[in-house]
Enzyme design. Structure first.
Site, short mmCIF file in Angstrom:
data_model
loop_
_atom_site.label_atom_id
_atom_site.label_comp_id
_atom_site.label_asym_id
_atom_site.label_seq_id
_atom_site.Cartn_x
_atom_site.Cartn_y
_atom_site.Cartn_z
N ALA A 292 -2.33 -3.73 -12.08
CA ALA A 292 -1.84 -2.52 -12.74
C ALA A 292 -0.59 -2.05 -12.03
O ALA A 292 -0.25 -2.57 -10.96
CB ALA A 292 -2.91 -1.43 -12.70
N GLU A 328 -4.06 3.43 -8.67
CA GLU A 328 -2.77 3.76 -9.30
C GLU A 328 -2.58 5.28 -9.35
O GLU A 328 -1.46 5.76 -9.17
CB GLU A 328 -2.68 3.16 -10.71
N1 B3K Z 1 2.54 -1.64 -7.10
C1 B3K Z 1 1.95 -2.59 -7.98
C2 B3K Z 1 2.20 -4.01 -7.60
C3 B3K Z 1 3.53 -4.55 -7.99
C4 B3K Z 1 3.59 -6.03 -7.73
C5 B3K Z 1 4.95 -6.56 -7.98
N2 B3K Z 1 4.96 -8.00 -7.86
C6 B3K Z 1 0.49 -2.35 -8.16
C7 B3K Z 1 -0.18 -1.65 -7.06
O1 B3K Z 1 -0.22 -2.06 -5.93
O2 B3K Z 1 -0.68 -0.59 -7.31
ZN ZN Z 2 -0.68 -0.23 -5.01
#
Ligand code: B3K
Ligand code: ZN
Length: 904
Positions: A292, A328
């Site tokens: 996500a 998230e």
């Molecule tokens: N921040 C995103 C992950 C992005 C990955 C890019 N290759 C999901 C998370 O860690 O919440």
């Molecule tokens: Zn994250």
């Protein structure tokens, strides 16, 4: 340039940054990016206005950026760099003057405007084709909807922009699309205007007042169903929670919505953090490279982590949804309001957010069970990474492709580092430190050092040695020896720590390690752990020893008898502890340690000993009997928590067992584990049968208690069938009669291990029944990929030709190839090298389409040095074959070349 809804096309320039959309980059040796080369951005973006027209096959993006020179930039850094990839650039204006992009193009495709002045306005018009974006980075199509993924560097595939996390801007986005195909148009923030444009098209304008880096940008357009609920924040603000899915999945977001509300309340109560926009949106997308994405106000989720219904999600999936929804959401503060200065700081947001997610899960369910699962994952994914060629510190110092560094080390070990702050400083100073960090850096892009400084200020502690956790790779090994002085009644623990060499880091300095220790008297009673010279504290049954030296000792006073130590309680540090426990000690700890984590750990260690001895062809005398007795004890313990019992009765994974060996023979490990399962299945048949019969039997309901009962009953079923195939009928009946996917899948997994014709028919029937449910079909592939049967490799080869198999859908590719390579060591490591070739073939096929996913799938080959010579050679050959291909992505190139280079 007008950026409101409009229909004019101005072809000032035709300029192709790359000839083929998603084609290979021009091949030269990929250059690493280094932390030490960080320079502040030359320009800040004060306003970003975008107009994205999705009404044709080709997307058109008009961007207007208001820029200002950054006073903190070096005086010689006067050039404005706009990253750009795979874009057809039609127009570029600086303060209204047309520029020739060809003259400004850097070797990597970026546009570099030498000295645009203290303030300037840059306008661009670019085009690209979302349907051809198979890399799923930038703006792409999933099914019939449009969506985006911009972290880490996808925004440059939408429009030329300073695509780096330390450039923060408020965004206003106008989205235009066909009214029938895309009635729903979403972006970050709040919708400030919407309407019809003409007969066919409509538009919506979204404004996000919170300055954010481009990686948090998102748009979604499609024909989507929405489930909406409301949440009132602690201070009384009303927030609309909207979950969007394709119409076929409407009604499957209830659990995710309820999880979100719990997460929002928990963050208010635990950290005093409230949500800050009027709407919080989540969109479920079927084609997604990871779990996500925390885009501001508009999360995009892999369907796997948001949809849940009893027919399409297991109990574990329900837990996964709650965890990822929480994760998230928690990013809204730890990641979005305070973001990262550069990608070397990734763990600043990910480690902290995973830790917050863990705390949330511990609060919602059983803390001990959660902790066991976290540790299982750390040991099976992060410890091998730390011991392999891709080993890197929680704060890496260089990378070629940042997407390769979204790793278990940055995430899971990063979370352990945050947990250690709390363990060492205490909960209140820890929270104070987090608050201070968020207040001080709100609206900024911060560093790991900033976080550490806040923790030091909030606690008064000196964390300089502790900071090595960010800089040194490798899993520290702690060796503990003890002695007992009956005269003085003093028990002494001698601790020695050593961190093995990792690529580029041959020598390591001692770490600051919190080692939580308890002591048990001979009758199992917990003893106070009172350091000599300190006042007695009868209540102190767990004491955190702070290891700082390569070798040191701790004297514990007031021990009238020699105690049994309970070490690393609650897994207080991401280290491996070695202490010469006898088998009896371990059985004793398993039965008596008041710390549930330590009980589980003792049982696992006992099983590891038995299994490794068996795999080495030197069975441990009495080992099986002891383990059987320990299992019997766990099964008969009055009032035991079924969830903990299930964890205790689950044998260590083949991956974890392999991790304990210098040279790995996966078949021997598999045979030892399968043999032990068979023996335990037979020896405890009556117990397993009784457990199967205690299955709740009621209509399915999502609850932690019932999930634990199902888990235990299904574990019992698998032991029963491992003990004798005559119990297969029980699995067949369960598959037919169950009202939920957890039980069906557990039965299916047992059947998939069998070569009996009725089992094969059942597997086929399952596919027929569920073929229209992609998430269930994924599980159908996964179960067969991980089946414990000698011909699983042939099955996987066959399944790669199944009409439902496709490399275009990441979930499907992971379900078959990822699950096989990681979850079926015996067959993947077939000594003839066929498993390796199968994986390499698909990695190469995938590389041109989706390099991020290709590089992920390649991971299991990177550990080639650990295997016995025949397999080692066959693995290396496939890595060499991959590396010899022309036009390899830098993602795959980095993994393959590092694997071959490093003596990891
Ligand atoms: N921040 C995103 C992950 C992005 C990955 C890019 N290759 C999901 C998370 O860690 O919440
Ligand atoms: Zn994250």
């Amino acid at each position: 340039m007008c950026l409101g809804p409009r229909d004019q096309v101005s072809y000032t320039f035709h300029y192709y940054l790359h000839a083929r959309f998603n084609g290979p980059l021009p091949m030269s040796a990929p250059q690493p990016v280094r932390l030490e080369d960080y320079r502040p951005p030359a320009y800040h973006v004060e306003q970003a206005r975008l107009r994205i027209d999705l009404s044709g096959e080709t997307a058109r993006v008009d961007a207007r950026l208001e820029l200002r020179r950054n006073p903190a930039a070096a005086p010689e850094d006067t050039a404005l760099r706009l990253d750009a990839e795979f874009l057809e650039l039609e127009a570029l204006h600086l303060d209204g003057e047309a520029l020739d992009p060809a003259a400004l193009r850097a070797a990597d495709g970026a546009l570099v405007i030498p000295d645009p002045g203290a303030r300037c306005r840059v306008e661009t018009t670019s085009r690209f084709r979302p349907a051809e974006n198979t890399a799923l980075s930038g703006l792409y199509r999933s099914g019939r909807m449009y969506c985006t993924q911009c972290e880490a560097e996808g925004f440059r595939r939408i429009t030329p922009y300073p695509d780096r996390p330390d450039v923060l801007a408020p965004f206003t986005t106008t989205l235009i699309a066909d009214r029938t195909a895309c009635p729903v148009l979403l972006s970050n923030g709040d919708c400030i205007e919407a309407g019809a444009l003409d007969e066919q098209r409509h538009y919506a304008v979204w404004h996000d007042p919170y300055p954010k880096p481009a990686y948090l940008f998102a748009v979604v357009a499609g024909d989507l169903s929405c489930q909406e609920e409301r949440f009132t924040t602690a201070s009384g603000r009303e927030v609309a929670l909207r979950f969007y899915t394709e119409p076929g999945n409407a009604g499957r977001t209830e659990h995710a919505l309820a999880s979100l509300k719990r997460a929002m309340r928990w963050d208010e109560q635990q950290y005093g953090l409230e949500y800050d926009l009027d709407t919080y949106m989540v969109v479920a997308v079927g084609d997604f490279n990871m779990g996500a994405m925390e885009n501001k106000g508009l999360n995009v989720f892999n369907t796997q982590f948001v949809l849940a219904s009893p027919d399409t999600a297991t109990d574990a999936d329900y837990e996964g949804v709650e965890a990822v929804i929480g994760h998230e959401y928690f990013h809204n503060w730890t990641g979005n309001r305070v973001t990262c200065r550069d990608w070397f700081q990734l763990s600043l947001k990910e480690g902290l957010t995973v830790f917050r997610e863990h705390q949330f899960a511990e609060a919602m369910g059983s803390a001990a069970i959660e902790r066991i699962r976290q540790v299982r994952l750390l040991r099976s994914a992060q410890f091998p990474e730390d011991a392999g060629p891709m080993a890197h510190p929680v704060q890496p110092k260089s990378y070629v492709e940042i997407n390769n560094f979204y790793t278990a080390t940055v995430y899971a070990k990063g979370a352990e580092v945050i947990r250690m702050y709390r363990t060492l400083l205490g909960d209140t100073p820890f929270r104070r430190g987090v608050r201070r960090y968020l207040e001080r850096h709100d609206g900024e892009a911060a560093t790991i050092d900033d976080f550490l400084a806040c923790m030091e200020e909030a606690s008064g502690a000196d964390l300089q040695q502790f900071s090595r956790w960010y800089h040194q790779a490798g899993t520290p090994q702690v060796t503990v020896r003890d002695e007992y002085d009956p005269e003085r009644e003093v028990y002494t623990l001698h601790c020695r720590q050593h961190t093995p060499a990792t690529p580029e880091q041959p020598r390591k300095a001692p770490m600051h390690i919190p080692l939580a220790v308890g002591l048990l008297g001979p009758d199992g009673a917990p003893l106070p752990v009172q350091l000599a010279g300190e006042p007695a504290d009868e209540a102190a049954h767990t004491r955190v020893l702070e290891l700082r030296e390569a070798e040191e000792r701790f004297e514990i006073a007031g021990c009238p008898q020699r105690p049994t130590p309970s070490l690393l309680r609650g897994f207080s540090a991401p280290v491996a502890v070695e202490y010469p426990y006898s088998d009896d000690d371990l059985a004793f700890l398993l039965a008596r340690d008041p710390d549930p984590f330590a009980r589980w750990e003792a049982g696992q260690q006992l099983a590891v000993r038995v299994l490794l001895a068996e795999a080495a062809g030197e069975p441990r005398p009495g080992g099986l009997e002891r383990l059987e007795a320990a299992f019997r004890g766990a099964l008969e313990a009055p009032g035991a928590d079924p969830a903990l019992t299930a964890e205790v009765l689950t044998l260590p994974s083949e991956t974890y067992l392999a991790e304990q060996l210098e040279v790995v023979d996966p078949q021997a490990i598999h045979d030892a584990r399968a043999g032990l399962r068979r023996a335990l299945g037979q020896a405890l048949t009556a117990h397993w049968q009784a457990l199967c019969e205690q299955h709740p039997g009621r209509p399915w309901r999502h609850s932690a208690e019932e999930a634990a009962q199902r888990r235990l009953a299904n574990l019992a079923l698998s032991y029963l069938v491992a003990g004798s195939p005559r119990h297969l009928d029980r699995a067949l009946q369960q598959l037919e009669r169950s009202d939920n996917l957890t039980d069906r899948l557990a039965a299916l997994a047992v059947l998939a291990d069998s070569e009996a014709p009725q089992a094969e028919r059942a597997i086929e029937a399952f596919h027929q029944r569920w073929r229209d449910e992609p998430l269930v079909v994924d599980k159908w592939f996964r179960v067969q990929a991980t089946a414990s049967r000698p011909d699983a490799l042939e099955q996987v080869e066959r399944l790669t030709r199944h009409p439902d198999f496709t490399l275009d859908n990441p979930n499907r590719a992971r379900a078959l190839l990822g699950a096989f390579a990681q979850g079926n060591p015996a067959c993947f490591h077939s000594p003839d090298g066929r498993g390796y070739r199968l994986l390499a073939d698909h990695v190469l096929a995938l590389d041109a389409r989706n390099p991020q996913l290709a590089a992920r799938l390649l991971g299991p080959l990177s550990h080639w040095r650990r295997y016995e010579p025949q397999r080692r050679t066959a693995m290396r050959e496939q890595l060499e074959r991959i590396l010899a291909q022309p036009a390899l992505s830098k993602d795959v190139h980095e993994v393959a070349s590092r694997s071959l280079e490093a003596a990891g």
